[in-house]
Design an enzyme around this catalytic site. Structure first.
Site, PDB file in Angstrom:
ATOM      1  N   SER A   1       0.861  -1.180   0.000  1.00  0.00           N
ATOM      2  CA  SER A   1       0.000   0.000   0.000  1.00  0.00           C
ATOM      3  C   SER A   1       0.895   1.227   0.000  1.00  0.00           C
ATOM      4  O   SER A   1       2.113   1.111   0.033  1.00  0.00           O
ATOM      5  CB  SER A   1      -0.865   0.007   1.262  1.00  0.00           C
ATOM      6  OG  SER A   1      -0.025   0.230   2.387  1.00  0.00           O
ATOM      7  N   LYS A   2       0.270   2.362   0.012  1.00  0.00           N
ATOM      8  CA  LYS A   2       1.032   3.609   0.065  1.00  0.00           C
ATOM      9  C   LYS A   2       1.962   3.623   1.275  1.00  0.00           C
ATOM     10  O   LYS A   2       3.020   4.215   1.256  1.00  0.00           O
ATOM     11  CB  LYS A   2       0.061   4.788   0.195  1.00  0.00           C
ATOM     12  CG  LYS A   2      -0.412   5.320  -1.118  1.00  0.00           C
ATOM     13  CD  LYS A   2      -0.712   6.819  -0.990  1.00  0.00           C
ATOM     14  CE  LYS A   2      -1.007   7.435  -2.341  1.00  0.00           C
ATOM     15  NZ  LYS A   2      -2.221   6.890  -2.944  1.00  0.00           N
ATOM     16  N   ARG A   3       1.507   2.981   2.325  1.00  0.00           N
ATOM     17  CA  ARG A   3       2.236   3.046   3.581  1.00  0.00           C
ATOM     18  C   ARG A   3       3.583   2.302   3.535  1.00  0.00           C
ATOM     19  O   ARG A   3       4.570   2.744   4.069  1.00  0.00           O
ATOM     20  CB  ARG A   3       1.346   2.450   4.687  1.00  0.00           C
ATOM     21  CG  ARG A   3       1.749   2.766   6.092  1.00  0.00           C
ATOM     22  CD  ARG A   3       0.795   2.074   7.065  1.00  0.00           C
ATOM     23  NE  ARG A   3       0.532   0.685   6.668  1.00  0.00           N
ATOM     24  CZ  ARG A   3       1.411  -0.301   6.782  1.00  0.00           C
ATOM     25  NH1 ARG A   3       2.591  -0.084   7.291  1.00  0.00           N
ATOM     26  NH2 ARG A   3       1.096  -1.519   6.378  1.00  0.00           N
TER      27      ARG A   3
END
Ligand code: GLU
Length: 487
Positions: free
Chosen positions: A258-260
């Protein structure tokens, strides 16, 4: 749809943002499967979520597929016999089917408000029951319906899930079974008539005669609902598309990518200067293997070798270092013309050059000397800037590396040797500088050349030194060394 010998596989993103790594891996496998089997790739835009899907994202999705070289046989821009291929242009079709399901008794109107649903959900959870629609509106009497209508309630359309289970064979996972106890009656269309994904996707897969659905594992649990829609449409089991759910792409921390925990947006990779063939090569290996340890594969090899049987069912871990290594390999494999073509947008965008013929000539001679050294195209502007910059200066954090005593001595010696040099070419420059700095003065190469490198390129990260001096030319090289000496 019964004739599965003609493969029809679809890529069906919902462009609510830029396509991400997971979407692209799906698109790539869809494409490879279609090409390997000589079938057709159908590109369908699932844009019924009008609040989140924008024209800009649709355009970006189309553009990304083109950029990656994943061509499609039916879909936006190319058309086809089963269009339109934008779901927003097929709303009448979904409404008709939803009505048919109501008429057949497969679906019903549900008047529950979201507050009521939430309240009952909380109770289910408290009683350790699987949360989900409890069937309250399944058998409403005409009086109840009238009451709801009088109260101004607008119903959604819900599919009736019979008791029992749905079993299907996933081409990657084998037999998969869903107990309907955990697949509650689901919404097909909202109160305003707009269709939900589950309705639209299933109707379209049938109408577009899709034979194979290769998609992300996150959609596995929608499959029993979609099969329920096929049943309501009267499709025979042998005509259902075959499903293959691709493993999740995980980050290095083993959480879903994910973006994270990683860069997910394909736009980012493009801006960084990853080549499409590197992205495709790397993503092909995420969950699939050609059968040996081979890591550098071409699109043609992927097409030749791709089979669903070779897709792994366990999650794949995204490894940026590996992608970078592959990108470096693909950059080195480019012809000078291709390398130039890929590099120019980066040089123009960063305003290192404006695109004059003179600049292009310099770039053409400079590119071969950096081709071995970069892993991403975005490194090029900083590397070649020294050849074009008008007001040259050394980067502030590098200045101290030319002002110490040894560096100054190196620069003074270098200056005197280079001033006397008549044949200004890489070989001559290298031989005089090595002779004096290494052989005579006994310096280590790193010490000897670092100050010169910074003096002429402004940074210790640069193309190879002697080539850089040749490219920069005698006059400018001398000027820059002089300037570094007066520091
Ligand atoms: N439109 C769905 C999504 O982007 C995928 C549909 C499908 O492949 O079945 O999540």
């Amino acid at each position: 749809m019964s004739n599965k010998s003609q493969v029809r596989v679809r890529f069906a993103p919902s462009p609510t943002g830029d396509l991400h790594v997971g979407n692209i891996r799906t698109a790539l496998f869809d494409w490879a499967y279609a090409r390997h089997t000589g079938g057709k790739l159908i590109f369908r835009i699932e844009d019924t979520d009008t609040e989140r899907v924008t024209d800009q994202y649709i355009k970006a999705a189309i553009d990304t597929l083109k950029w990656l070289g994943l061509n499609w046989d039916e879909g936006p821009e190319v058309g086809g016999d089963f269009g339109p291929y934008l779901q927003s242009q097929r709303l009448d079709i979904y409404a008709e089917w939803a009505q048919k399901f109501l008429d057949q008794g497969d679906a019903y109107h549900c008047y529950c408000t979201s507050e009521e649903l939430e309240e009952r959900r909380q109770i289910q959870m408290k009683n350790n029951k699987a949360p989900g629609y409890d069937g309250k509106c399944r058998q409403l009497s005409p009086t109840q319906v009238d009451e709801y209508k009088l109260a101004g309630r607008k119903p959604v359309i819900r599919m009736r899930m019979p008791t029992g289970e749905t079993t299907f064979v996933d081409l990657i996972r084998g037999e998969v079974k869903f107990e309907h106890e955990f697949v509650p009656d689901f919404v097909l269309a909202r109160a305003d008539g707009s269709p939900l994904y589950t309705l639209a996707v299933a109707v379209d897969d049938v109408l577009m005669k899709i034979t194979h659905v290769l998609r992300g594992e996150d959609l596995l649990s929608s499959t029993p609902r979609q099969i329920r829609v096929y049943q309501a449409m009267g499709v025979e089991v042998k005509d259902y598309p075959l499903f293959a759910h691709l493993p999740f792409v995980m980050g290095q921390d083993n959480a879903k990518l994910s973006k994270r925990n990683g860069e997910v947006s394909i736009a980012w990779y493009r801006e960084q200067g990853f080549l499409p063939e590197a992205i495709c090569n790397y993503l092909a290996l995420l969950g699939w293997s050609p059968g040996d340890d081979k890591e550098n594969i071409s699109m043609q090899e992927l097409v030749n070798l791709f089979t669903v049987e070779r897709v792994n069912s366990s999650p794949a871990r995204f490894d940026m270092k590996k992608l970078e290594a592959i990108n470096g390999d693909k950059i080195r494999a480019l012809t000078l013309e291709k390398f130039m073509e890929w590099s120019l947008p980066f040089l123009l965008e960063s305003k290192v050059i404006s695109g004059t013929q003179d600049e292009l000539a310099v770039i053409k001679s400079a590119l071969p000397i950096i081709q071995e050294r970069i892993i991403k195209l975005s490194e090029i502007p900083a590397m070649l800037n020294f050849l074009f910059v008008k007001d040259f200066s050394i980067a502030p954090d590098e200045v101290s590396k030319v002002t110490d005593e040894v560096s100054q001595m190196v620069l003074i010696t270098t200056l005197s040797k280079l001033e006397g040099l008549n044949n200004w070419n890489t070989k001559e420059i290298e031989s005089v500088l090595r002779a004096v700095l290494i052989d005579e003065m006994g310096l280590k190469p790193r010490v000897a050349f670092s100050a010169v490198r910074i003096a002429i390129t402004g940074s210790h990260i640069s193309p190879p030194l002697f080539e850089s001096l040749e490219l920069l030319g005698k006059e400018r090289s001398i000027q820059r060394i002089k300037a570094a000496i007066s520091k």
